[in-house]
Write a protein that holds these residues in place. Structure first.
Motif: not given
Lengths: 299, 299, 299, 299
Positions: A253, A257-261
């Motif tokens: 992730a 460059e992306m969120p994965m809460p």
């Protein structure tokens, strides 16, 4: 016989999964030369006809195939060094079946290419019993011609092959996506069943309802049962390995460059378990942390 | 005929779900007197033989049964006031099929008891088409004798009944646990498929693999398909209702004094969607927020 | 003069921070030989008396001192290679002032030791204006004798030095802890002020109250003001660098096998900003994402 | 004397805070009639000249002022019923100093208005010793004329008054924002200091550096010291009250339809502590859960 030697396939990594897969290959008539860091584990395969290599590079023959099923990215990067790849050489093929990060796959593919070796990723879904029975689900990606060459081997190990194109990283992303979905389901059931329990509702009855209807599929049925029964040993897949895979998901992730809460939440849950010395129980054991959080187990 | 009147059942709440359930009851030969705040929605039922009540209390007969399928806790608590309950009176029964919080169920049961009315909780799993076809899954709890009395009605509406004992709150906890599991699965797929997409892997191929193997069950198959196709309208179940249910889950966790971190994460995800004016799309639409978070949709 | 050369200190990395620090050193009477990847940035220092090196290794003299202030771990590991370290040689000292991960510090210290070079970590707190004014706060750790040798240089750059013992990793852990606390304060204010705004309460009035009383300290006063005024450019410290530091914090937590849920939350917040192309605004800009989440800015 | 009676102010709620505030008012020359559910707590005030009321309503005189400092929303809503408000009547004023949710403040203001009573919100910042010393920070909102009327009383209790306009909800939103910032700082320090500890860095040294520089303000200095020293009893403000306030923050966010992810994280942290039976220690005690999560305390 030369023909015999040419057809012999190398197999590196004889943990619970690798042992089952190699056994299955031998049963299917495939001749193997196997290597494991601790040689003891290789013995049952010798009895079944496999040749034992004393060194990883000895599993490789010019233009041949080596299969690996190892614990983590560092092990694969460490073993498939220039010596081994030079032995495989042009026309050689490495079928890499471990769960690795996509960045590792890309790095490995480049290193292999420099030696003329095809790198094919084929991580698997299934527990050791499925490996032993040749009933794994296989995620395959890598050069098209190399994939074609593997058909017989893959048919011996899996009940189905899903293909994801030429990029070896793709199969690894898919595998990580799958493991992330499994861990998410474990987390969700852990929270839901502890909620039921705290409200005095029979968690097993809730589990029955849900897994006979909306969630009538193996992951919910089998993992949910373990959660309800609080049965976390012996492990089918250890918490430590689960933690490693969540780390790979989080790294993938980040790299994108992306969120994965939800992945972050799982990462922290697993780290709390490791900090508490619970790395060797099954990864469904995160349910025990949730029950403790809920006050259902004394601290 | 007195007998006719005695057998007539009241039905309050003719939204997408209630309309299907009432229609199904009429088809099964059950006579109904129906009420909906906006009377227009009752018309199709009048054509099918139902009597229309002008006031909620007019759906009740002494010792009779009233079924409710309403939007939220406040609606049920508002409509089932002393006037309606006095009309039902001793021997009366309220079959409450909405998704409510367990604390509301407990409060309602006490208020009903003061009028000699049995309160039975029976929230349902299934979308409007399942309601119309009598194929809902039913979670039942409440006084045993009252449950027995409902067998025919429930058989007309559902394909299966799961019982959770005498406490009306229990069925509601179960229903909330189920909706929480569904929302968790939506979140997990949203994150996993956006990860695939960002790594250039075909999300639909990942979806096919996972839902033909480990996750071969309706929730993953159907909701996952909507996520892959980014098809969030028309809604089967709105984001606003999903947000309401996450709030009920969080309230149930608070009441039990226990954390549910994944429920908190979902609660925040839904609130962000509501703040962005997305309350009327399907609740799988949280995938759109995840795609935006990942930079796959421009802000 | 040999003496002159012997006293000359190398300085590598002339970004906003490094430029201010080097200027300050020159002002204090320290002779410098400076290097920057893009030489343009070194010109103002040449005018102020610094010698410009064409290659990083040219900043090093046998047994001398080189200071580095670089963007990230990879830059420091890349520049301080065997060539540069051999030039410094026994008795040499590298004063590493960048914000690095503790694992990197440990790796670098070992590599330096092999060349007889002391590795001293001294990350700093303060923005470019503080660097220019010699008013930084300095976190120092490394071999005791090396620390003593640096007193004059450190006095020129900082208004205070805090020492954390012999382990170079320690100062880096401390620096990361500090940056994590700052990012946490930014997040907390972003959420609190958007809550006020949504309830129709003047966020600036809330900010005044809190920062004149309980939170009367620079971080809350200055960053909070930027949040209230939604002034995120020009950046004092970019979101991209903030994201990098959150990653270092998360990696340090992983390495120590412990969860840091707030660090995870921040990591995801920063990743969402990067995915949205906001890497170049100030890191207080995460407040903009929170305002969007709250529906205060249209999506 | 009539004049005396007219000037007498009612005071309801003599917990740690209320007792200090009432004592301070008496010292300033204000005559008081006080009420507390358990009368024992009122005795010290009787010795200091206060009259003891046997019933809450007995604190009220026509057109007079009643101050309340109670544990939660339910207590205020329960005590300020029609009987008490009728006694206060037109021209009466209720100075409500408890930490309440904004929705409660709005509801209370409406109920008061129906009796012609002004409702003024004035929650406070400060611990019991500040209350006793008249050194509280006061957040004031409510009808302008009523605020003017309170100047002398407020001057006796606080070292500063911050005004937030006519809407009584506004001061409560501000107070909740402040408590949320405090809890966030506690969480951040808990994580940061446990990270230091796990890396073998002296947490007290880290604390000294940060609170002498960037975070040189009371919240970080005092709470941070308690965290470093692991001193959570006796409580200055209990975890149970902290949990209540986080719930109010989360409810305010829900009501405004906006996410507050850090508030959610804190809500779950507090719930875990309550589930573990830790409700009566100081709210800095969440640091103990973080240390346990990090494996620094055995489970």
């Amino acid at each position: 016989m030369t023909t015999q030697a040419e057809n012999t396939v190398g197999f590196i990594g004889l943990g619970q999964m690798g042992l089952g897969m190699a056994t299955r290959l031998l049963e299917s008539g495939q001749s193997l030369v196997v290597y494991n860091r601790t040689q003891d584990k290789a013995r049952p395969l010798a009895d079944a006809g496999a040749r034992i290599a004393n060194h990883p590079a000895d599993t490789a023959t010019k233009g041949g195939i080596v299969i690996s099923m190892l614990a983590d990215d560092a092990a694969v990067e460490g073993l498939f060094d220039d010596q081994l790849l030079a032995r495989l050489g042009p026309g050689g093929l490495h079928l890499s079946m471990s769960t690795l990060g996509p960045a590792t796959a890309t790095r490995l593919a480049e290193r292999h290419k420099a030696h003329g070796v095809d790198y094919v990723a084929c991580p698997v879904f299934g527990r050791p019993d499925a490996a032993r029975a040749g009933k794994l689900w296989l995620c395959l990606s890598g050069p098209a011609s190399a994939r074609t060459r593997l058909e017989t081997l893959l048919a011996a190990m899996g009940q189905g092959v899903y293909e994801f194109g030429d990029d070896p990283a793709a199969a690894n992303v898919t595998k990580l996506a799958g493991n992330f979905l499994i861990a998410s389901a474990i987390e969700a059931m852990s929270e839901a069943y502890s909620l039921a329990e705290k409200h005095g509702v029979d968690a097993d009855a809730v589990h029955q309802l849900l897994t006979q209807t909306l969630f009538a599929c193996p992951i919910y049925q089998n993992y949910g049962k373990a959660i309800v029964e609080q049965r976390f040993t012996p492990p089918g897949f250890t918490l430590r390995l689960g933690a490693k895979d969540m780390r790979l998901v989080q790294d993938a992730a980040r790299a994108a460059e992306m969120p994965m809460p939800l992945a972050s939440l799982l990462g922290d849950r697993f780290l709390r378990m490791l900090a508490g010395g619970q790395g060797d129980i099954d990864w469904t054991g995160i349910a025990a942390d949730q029950r403790q959080a809920a006050g259902l187990i004394s601290q």
